[in-house]
Design a protein around this motif. Structure first.
Motif, PDB file in Angstrom:
ATOM      1  N   ARG A   1      83.522  90.429  43.010  1.00 14.37           N
ATOM      2  CA  ARG A   1      83.218  89.999  41.644  1.00 14.37           C
ATOM      3  C   ARG A   1      81.738  90.169  41.331  1.00 14.37           C
ATOM      4  O   ARG A   1      81.368  90.622  40.232  1.00 14.37           O
ATOM      5  CB  ARG A   1      83.626  88.535  41.451  1.00 14.37           C
ATOM      6  CG  ARG A   1      85.131  88.319  41.320  1.00 14.37           C
ATOM      7  CD  ARG A   1      85.446  86.934  40.778  1.00 14.37           C
ATOM      8  NE  ARG A   1      84.994  85.878  41.678  1.00 14.37           N
ATOM      9  CZ  ARG A   1      85.722  85.362  42.656  1.00 14.37           C
ATOM     10  NH1 ARG A   1      86.945  85.816  42.881  1.00 14.37           N
ATOM     11  NH2 ARG A   1      85.255  84.385  43.408  1.00 14.37           N
ATOM     12  N   GLN A   2      80.873  89.800  42.277  1.00 14.28           N
ATOM     13  CA  GLN A   2      79.438  89.957  42.052  1.00 14.28           C
ATOM     14  C   GLN A   2      79.064  91.429  41.891  1.00 14.28           C
ATOM     15  O   GLN A   2      78.232  91.788  41.049  1.00 14.28           O
ATOM     16  CB  GLN A   2      78.659  89.350  43.222  1.00 14.28           C
ATOM     17  CG  GLN A   2      78.779  87.838  43.324  1.00 14.28           C
ATOM     18  CD  GLN A   2      78.141  87.324  44.595  1.00 14.28           C
ATOM     19  OE1 GLN A   2      76.921  87.232  44.695  1.00 14.28           O
ATOM     20  NE2 GLN A   2      78.954  86.973  45.581  1.00 14.28           N
ATOM     21  N   TYR A   3      79.687  92.262  42.687  1.00 14.40           N
ATOM     22  CA  TYR A   3      79.425  93.704  42.607  1.00 14.40           C
ATOM     23  C   TYR A   3      79.862  94.259  41.249  1.00 14.40           C
ATOM     24  O   TYR A   3      79.137  95.033  40.613  1.00 14.40           O
ATOM     25  CB  TYR A   3      80.168  94.413  43.736  1.00 14.40           C
ATOM     26  CG  TYR A   3      80.010  95.916  43.751  1.00 14.40           C
ATOM     27  CD1 TYR A   3      78.886  96.509  44.304  1.00 14.40           C
ATOM     28  CD2 TYR A   3      81.004  96.740  43.218  1.00 14.40           C
ATOM     29  CE1 TYR A   3      78.737  97.889  44.317  1.00 14.40           C
ATOM     30  CE2 TYR A   3      80.870  98.117  43.228  1.00 14.40           C
ATOM     31  CZ  TYR A   3      79.745  98.681  43.778  1.00 14.40           C
ATOM     32  OH  TYR A   3      79.599 100.056  43.792  1.00 14.40           O
ATOM     33  N   GLU A   4      81.022  93.861  40.796  1.00 16.73           N
ATOM     34  CA  GLU A   4      81.561  94.396  39.544  1.00 16.73           C
ATOM     35  C   GLU A   4      80.874  93.800  38.319  1.00 16.73           C
ATOM     36  O   GLU A   4      80.623  94.502  37.335  1.00 16.73           O
ATOM     37  CB  GLU A   4      83.067  94.131  39.480  1.00 16.73           C
ATOM     38  CG  GLU A   4      83.865  94.924  40.519  1.00 16.73           C
ATOM     39  CD  GLU A   4      85.340  94.586  40.498  1.00 16.73           C
ATOM     40  OE1 GLU A   4      85.711  93.565  39.863  1.00 16.73           O
ATOM     41  OE2 GLU A   4      86.123  95.345  41.115  1.00 16.73           O
ATOM     42  N   GLU A   5      80.566  92.497  38.368  1.00 16.86           N
ATOM     43  CA  GLU A   5      80.002  91.840  37.192  1.00 16.86           C
ATOM     44  C   GLU A   5      78.508  92.044  37.045  1.00 16.86           C
ATOM     45  O   GLU A   5      78.001  92.230  35.923  1.00 16.86           O
ATOM     46  CB  GLU A   5      80.305  90.340  37.242  1.00 16.86           C
ATOM     47  CG  GLU A   5      79.879  89.587  35.999  1.00 16.86           C
ATOM     48  CD  GLU A   5      80.340  88.142  35.979  1.00 16.86           C
ATOM     49  OE1 GLU A   5      79.946  87.407  35.054  1.00 16.86           O
ATOM     50  OE2 GLU A   5      81.095  87.732  36.893  1.00 16.86           O
ATOM     51  N   PHE A   6      77.784  92.032  38.154  1.00 11.55           N
ATOM     52  CA  PHE A   6      76.321  92.086  38.085  1.00 11.55           C
ATOM     53  C   PHE A   6      75.728  93.364  38.654  1.00 11.55           C
ATOM     54  O   PHE A   6      74.509  93.539  38.648  1.00 11.55           O
ATOM     55  CB  PHE A   6      75.722  90.877  38.812  1.00 11.55           C
ATOM     56  CG  PHE A   6      76.268  89.563  38.333  1.00 11.55           C
ATOM     57  CD1 PHE A   6      76.037  89.129  37.037  1.00 11.55           C
ATOM     58  CD2 PHE A   6      77.026  88.759  39.173  1.00 11.55           C
ATOM     59  CE1 PHE A   6      76.539  87.912  36.591  1.00 11.55           C
ATOM     60  CE2 PHE A   6      77.533  87.545  38.742  1.00 11.55           C
ATOM     61  CZ  PHE A   6      77.297  87.120  37.442  1.00 11.55           C
ATOM     62  N   GLY A   7      76.578  94.247  39.149  1.00 12.16           N
ATOM     63  CA  GLY A   7      76.070  95.515  39.686  1.00 12.16           C
ATOM     64  C   GLY A   7      75.136  95.336  40.863  1.00 12.16           C
ATOM     65  O   GLY A   7      74.153  96.082  40.996  1.00 12.16           O
ATOM     66  N   VAL A   8      75.408  94.353  41.726  1.00 11.87           N
ATOM     67  CA  VAL A   8      74.491  94.094  42.835  1.00 11.87           C
ATOM     68  C   VAL A   8      74.349  95.342  43.709  1.00 11.87           C
ATOM     69  O   VAL A   8      75.313  96.067  43.942  1.00 11.87           O
ATOM     70  CB  VAL A   8      74.937  92.886  43.678  1.00 11.87           C
ATOM     71  CG1 VAL A   8      74.982  91.629  42.817  1.00 11.87           C
ATOM     72  CG2 VAL A   8      76.281  93.110  44.343  1.00 11.87           C
ATOM     73  N   ARG A   9      73.141  95.560  44.193  1.00 12.67           N
ATOM     74  CA  ARG A   9      72.838  96.713  45.042  1.00 12.67           C
ATOM     75  C   ARG A   9      72.750  96.331  46.511  1.00 12.67           C
ATOM     76  O   ARG A   9      72.495  97.192  47.359  1.00 12.67           O
ATOM     77  CB  ARG A   9      71.517  97.358  44.619  1.00 12.67           C
ATOM     78  CG  ARG A   9      71.498  97.927  43.207  1.00 12.67           C
ATOM     79  CD  ARG A   9      72.458  99.090  43.054  1.00 12.67           C
ATOM     80  NE  ARG A   9      72.328  99.736  41.764  1.00 12.67           N
ATOM     81  CZ  ARG A   9      71.723 100.921  41.566  1.00 12.67           C
ATOM     82  NH1 ARG A   9      71.221 101.572  42.594  1.00 12.67           N
ATOM     83  NH2 ARG A   9      71.652 101.441  40.358  1.00 12.67           N
ATOM     84  N   SER A  10      72.936  95.042  46.810  1.00  3.86           N
ATOM     85  CA  SER A  10      72.872  94.570  48.190  1.00  3.86           C
ATOM     86  C   SER A  10      73.430  93.155  48.228  1.00  3.86           C
ATOM     87  O   SER A  10      73.690  92.537  47.190  1.00  3.86           O
ATOM     88  CB  SER A  10      71.427  94.583  48.715  1.00  3.86           C
ATOM     89  OG  SER A  10      70.607  93.694  47.965  1.00  3.86           O
TER      90      SER A  10
END
Length: 284
Positions: free
Chosen positions: A114-123
């Motif tokens: 969810r964090q990857y998809e919602e906020f585009g986290v790079r790490s």
């Protein structure tokens, strides 16, 4: 010497909070008087910039400090409303980093997605000594997290070495990283917070494992371990990454005031301050 103007990437920066409740998760595990400090590892740091806390415009404060010191991009956690607002308003200045919790099992893995998809986290960032209960770097509970990082093609930034808060250190023993790198050769693993007292071992492991890196978070530059500076100046120029600790434990004035005294070779500076982070985070 002056710090070269290269557009610095700071791999650990944040925003002044309203108060010090953000450290409550650490206080729950402490058994001594350090739980009464505003900042549980305050015994280790001088001149913590407490005067910045409680601001009504924390994003502007951090941006002003970044501009003052030539920091082009800051890596920030995505766990709070202020950080999420900063990512939305200033996508050119901030890059999101997600959080993990191995004690949550599959709920934790779903949260990563969810964090990857919602906020585009790079790490993602891990604090193994701070998990409650603690979880070792090479514990089986961490393996789904590492596998998901590989699947999402993002690095993990993991605290290694004796933790600052006064609780046990076993979970962050640097030797545990060796097994992880063997089992996950595709994983990009970046250490945080010094690796002390196992810095020489960290250097040896970086020589051994192509995807293992070291970031200088939570250290004033005058305290960078000599072995790390020497490694950066020889075979490790592509492995050492700048990271600060603003505003948790260090001011950027303190960090950048010390920085010119670090005896990096001229060709190392751009890699340390910018290039290595941009490569690991895939910012180019």
């Amino acid at each position: 010497m002056a710090i070269p103007a290269v557009g610095i990437v700071d791999t650990l920066i944040g925003f002044p909070a309203e108060d010090f409740k953000m450290h409550d998760f650490i206080r729950k595990q402490l058994r001594d008087g350090s739980a009464d400090f505003d900042f549980p590892v305050e015994y280790m740091f001088k001149q913590v910039p407490k005067e910045l806390y409680g601001s009504k415009d924390p994003i502007s404060i951090t941006l002003d400090e970044m501009d003052k010191h030539g920091i082009e991009v800051g890596v920030i956690g995505v766990g709070g409303d202020v950080s999420r607002q900063a990512l939305k308003q200033h996508p050119d200045r901030f890059v999101g980093q997600g959080w993990v919790d191995p004690n949550r099992g599959m709920d934790g893995i779903r949260s990563m997605v969810r964090q990857y998809e919602e906020f585009g986290v790079r790490s993602f960032g891990a604090f193994n000594a701070g998990f409650n209960p603690q979880v070792g770097i090479s514990d089986p509970l961490m393996y789904p997290i590492y596998a998901k990082c590989v699947e999402l093609d993002v690095p993990i930034f993991s605290c290694a070495g004796v933790p600052g808060p006064r609780f046990p250190m076993w979970s962050q023993d640097v030797k545990l990283i060796d097994q992880v790198m063997y089992d996950f050769p595709e994983l990009v693993f970046v250490t945080r917070h010094g690796c002390e007292p196992w810095v020489d071992l960290a250097v040896k492991l970086m020589l051994k494992w192509p995807n293992l890196y070291y970031s200088t978070t939570a250290f004033a530059p005058k305290h960078y371990p000599q072995a790390i500076v020497q490694y950066a100046n020889t075979r490790g120029a592509d492995k050492i990454i700048y990271g600060g600790y603003f505003p948790v434990g260090l001011s950027l004035d303190r960090i950048m005031g010390d920085m010119p005294g670090v005896p990096f070779r001229d060709e190392v500076w751009p890699k340390f301050l910018r290039d290595n982070a941009r490569k690991v985070l895939k910012l180019d």
